[in-house]
Write an enzyme that holds these catalytic residues in place. Sequence first.
Site, short mmCIF file in Angstrom:
data_model
loop_
_atom_site.label_atom_id
_atom_site.label_comp_id
_atom_site.label_asym_id
_atom_site.label_seq_id
_atom_site.Cartn_x
_atom_site.Cartn_y
_atom_site.Cartn_z
N LYS A 22 27.29 6.88 36.21
CA LYS A 22 27.21 5.93 37.34
C LYS A 22 26.56 4.61 36.91
O LYS A 22 27.06 3.53 37.22
CB LYS A 22 26.42 6.58 38.47
CG LYS A 22 25.86 5.62 39.50
CD LYS A 22 24.99 6.29 40.53
CE LYS A 22 23.53 6.44 40.19
NZ LYS A 22 22.66 5.29 40.42
N ASN A 23 25.45 4.71 36.19
CA ASN A 23 24.68 3.49 35.89
C ASN A 23 25.33 2.62 34.82
O ASN A 23 24.91 1.49 34.60
CB ASN A 23 23.25 3.85 35.49
CG ASN A 23 22.46 4.37 36.69
OD1 ASN A 23 22.93 4.31 37.82
ND2 ASN A 23 21.28 4.92 36.44
N CYS A 117 17.14 3.43 45.57
CA CYS A 117 16.15 4.49 45.76
C CYS A 117 14.76 3.92 45.94
O CYS A 117 14.39 2.93 45.32
CB CYS A 117 16.18 5.42 44.56
SG CYS A 117 17.55 6.56 44.61
N ARG A 122 10.20 -2.77 42.98
CA ARG A 122 11.35 -3.06 42.11
C ARG A 122 11.72 -4.54 42.19
O ARG A 122 12.71 -4.93 42.80
CB ARG A 122 12.54 -2.16 42.49
CG ARG A 122 12.21 -0.70 42.28
CD ARG A 122 13.36 0.21 42.58
NE ARG A 122 14.31 0.26 41.51
CZ ARG A 122 15.40 1.04 41.53
NH1 ARG A 122 15.62 1.81 42.56
NH2 ARG A 122 16.23 1.03 40.51
N ASP A 125 12.53 -10.46 39.38
CA ASP A 125 12.12 -11.74 38.78
C ASP A 125 12.75 -11.98 37.41
O ASP A 125 13.04 -13.12 37.04
CB ASP A 125 10.58 -11.80 38.68
CG ASP A 125 10.02 -10.64 37.89
OD1 ASP A 125 10.33 -9.48 38.23
OD2 ASP A 125 9.29 -10.87 36.90
N GLN A 126 12.99 -10.92 36.64
CA GLN A 126 13.54 -11.10 35.29
C GLN A 126 15.03 -11.47 35.33
O GLN A 126 15.51 -12.19 34.46
CB GLN A 126 13.33 -9.84 34.43
CG GLN A 126 11.86 -9.49 34.24
CD GLN A 126 11.05 -10.63 33.62
OE1 GLN A 126 11.40 -11.16 32.57
NE2 GLN A 126 9.99 -11.04 34.30
N ASP A 305 14.74 8.82 34.85
CA ASP A 305 15.67 9.48 35.78
C ASP A 305 15.70 10.99 35.59
O ASP A 305 16.38 11.70 36.35
CB ASP A 305 17.09 8.90 35.62
CG ASP A 305 17.16 7.46 36.12
OD1 ASP A 305 16.25 7.04 36.85
OD2 ASP A 305 18.13 6.76 35.77
N ARG A 398 24.82 9.98 46.22
CA ARG A 398 25.02 8.65 45.64
C ARG A 398 25.28 8.73 44.15
O ARG A 398 25.86 7.82 43.57
CB ARG A 398 23.77 7.79 45.88
CG ARG A 398 23.62 7.39 47.32
CD ARG A 398 22.33 6.72 47.56
NE ARG A 398 22.12 5.71 46.54
CZ ARG A 398 21.12 4.87 46.52
NH1 ARG A 398 20.21 4.93 47.46
NH2 ARG A 398 21.00 3.98 45.57
N1 EPU Z 1 11.36 -4.89 36.56
C1 EPU Z 1 10.68 -6.07 36.78
N2 EPU Z 1 11.42 -7.20 37.04
C2 EPU Z 1 12.78 -7.20 37.08
C3 EPU Z 1 13.46 -5.99 36.85
C4 EPU Z 1 12.72 -4.84 36.60
O1 EPU Z 1 9.46 -6.12 36.76
O2 EPU Z 1 13.37 -8.25 37.31
C5 EPU Z 1 10.59 -3.67 36.26
C6 EPU Z 1 10.81 -2.57 37.29
O3 EPU Z 1 9.95 -2.73 38.39
C7 EPU Z 1 10.54 -1.32 36.49
C8 EPU Z 1 11.03 -1.69 35.10
O4 EPU Z 1 11.10 -3.11 35.07
O5 EPU Z 1 9.18 -1.09 36.46
C9 EPU Z 1 12.39 -1.12 34.73
O6 EPU Z 1 13.35 -1.49 35.70
P1 EPU Z 1 14.90 -1.61 35.33
O7 EPU Z 1 15.34 -3.00 35.61
O8 EPU Z 1 15.10 -1.06 33.96
O9 EPU Z 1 15.56 -0.64 36.37
P2 EPU Z 1 16.76 -0.90 37.35
O10 EPU Z 1 17.79 -1.76 36.70
O11 EPU Z 1 16.23 -1.32 38.66
C10 EPU Z 1 18.15 1.10 36.49
C11 EPU Z 1 18.81 2.30 37.11
C12 EPU Z 1 17.75 3.31 37.54
C13 EPU Z 1 16.92 3.69 36.33
C14 EPU Z 1 16.33 2.44 35.67
C15 EPU Z 1 15.57 2.75 34.39
C16 EPU Z 1 20.84 1.49 38.13
C17 EPU Z 1 21.58 1.11 39.34
N3 EPU Z 1 19.60 1.88 38.27
O12 EPU Z 1 17.34 0.55 37.50
O13 EPU Z 1 18.47 4.44 37.99
O14 EPU Z 1 15.87 4.53 36.75
O15 EPU Z 1 17.38 1.52 35.36
O16 EPU Z 1 16.39 3.37 33.45
O17 EPU Z 1 21.38 1.44 37.04
C18 EPU Z 1 18.87 6.36 39.23
O18 EPU Z 1 19.99 6.40 38.73
O19 EPU Z 1 18.38 7.30 39.92
C19 EPU Z 1 18.04 5.18 39.05
C20 EPU Z 1 16.97 4.91 39.79
#
Ligand code: EPU
Length: 431
Positions: A22-23, A117, A122, A125-126, A305, A398
């Site tokens: 999915k991701n 979730c 979350r 900013d990046q 995850d 989901r």
């Molecule tokens: N973060 C920031 N700023 C940003 C983006 C992220 O500070 O702009 C922080 C987050 O708060 C977190 C860390 O960076 O502490 C990692 O976040 P990341 O961006 O890697 O996660 P994500 O893109 O929001 C995706 C998956 C998640 C998975 C994470 C980590 C999707 C849709 N979601 O989330 O999947 O846990 O990467 O591998 O791809 C799941 O499938 O159950 C799920 C939650």
Amino acid sequence: MEKYIIKGGNVLSGEVSIGGFKNAALPIIAAALLTEENVVIDNIPDVKDINVLLDAISEIGAVVKRISRHSVMINAKGIYSTCLENDMIKKIRASYYPLGSLLGRFKKAVVPLPGGCNIGNRPIDQHIKGFQALGAEIKIEHGMIIANADKLVGNDVYFDVTTVGATINVMLAAVLAEGNTVLENAAKEPHIVDVANFLNSMGANIKGAGTDVIRIKGVKALHGTEYSVIPDQIEAGTFMMAAAVTKGDITVKNVIPKHLEAISAKLAEMGCKLTEGDDYIRVNGNCNLKRTKVRALEYPGFPTDMQPQITVALCFAEGTSIVTDTIFDGRFKYVDELTKMGANIKVEGGNTAIVEGIDKLTGAQVSSPDLRAGVALVTAGLAADGFTIVDDIEYIERGYEQLDEKLRKLGAQIQRVRDDKEIKKFKLKAV
Ligand code: EPU
């Protein structure tokens, strides 16, 4: 509201075929908007988050044709709006991926702030920092992210945290930018590599995906492609944990064992016997599980995850285990639910769980706080004495396709039910 009812105690055994990730599929679908030509994506899972994103892109003019349950053809030539307003899409985390691809192709995009979730803070900013570095102006108004640019020009982007979402999103925006973009401190997860491979198959020029420096040379246009999404290492890992907690013997098929190394290593440390082939892993959990320490980290570390699922397995291990999640600050919300089943877990500082091994869990009515926690509660129910009811399974659906059916094929007693009548019927039939 649908729920799962489970009669625990069955030893699970047999083979299970793992679906597409999915991701990885979510950003790949968003990336299909970068070209006017036909894109065929194979091995997509038939789960809610994917279907919501496909509906959302068809609402702005992309033609989306289901070729089969796991294959879709997308043609984004006729896109007439760069604003995604779909009510459902607000609820999924991946709503931010079309921002990168629409901005990349049309130099403007409006998408809802991501939902997804509830696993802690979350920020995005990046993502914003990366888009701004390429020359976009970003505003957040009325719950929407609004991005505009006269043109996008490649630049160096140093991510302050390692983020999967921002690495992929900025890559989506940069492939059609003028000149070179360098992403530093980039995430290295297998799905980053998969999205880069997909984009390269459309004519993009991306090098270094899978390392922490990704170099992108902007190209003028992208073309159509046919691509198959990588297998879901988290679905695979979930079934591997199910083997451990039920003392079962499960072979996960159609996987890339390399992507599962961190999970396999922990299960071996806990005493399970693992056998690996080119595209399968067999886990024999018929052992006394041993305590261990787990730190959920970025790839190639242990995946966040899989943190709830391994915590459930450690409830059955002798002694005290420690699980730390360094990625999200609120990912232990399910512990209260596990406690209802008799687990002895203390959460300290929000991101560390101290798990005391116990002899057994007992079935209870529990509720899924999020996708992976929900599936972990199902795993707990498989091993618990008596009946477990897991509420709020829309979270689980989901990300897991036919979870109940796949578990039944392995010998579990589990049913998706809607009301008390169906629960009673299941209880009467259960052995
Ligand atoms: N973060 C920031 N700023 C940003 C983006 C992220 O500070 O702009 C922080 C987050 O708060 C977190 C860390 O960076 O502490 C990692 O976040 P990341 O961006 O890697 O996660 P994500 O893109 O929001 C995706 C998956 C998640 C998975 C994470 C980590 C999707 C849709 N979601 O989330 O999947 O846990 O990467 O591998 O791809 C799941 O499938 O159950 C799920 C939650």
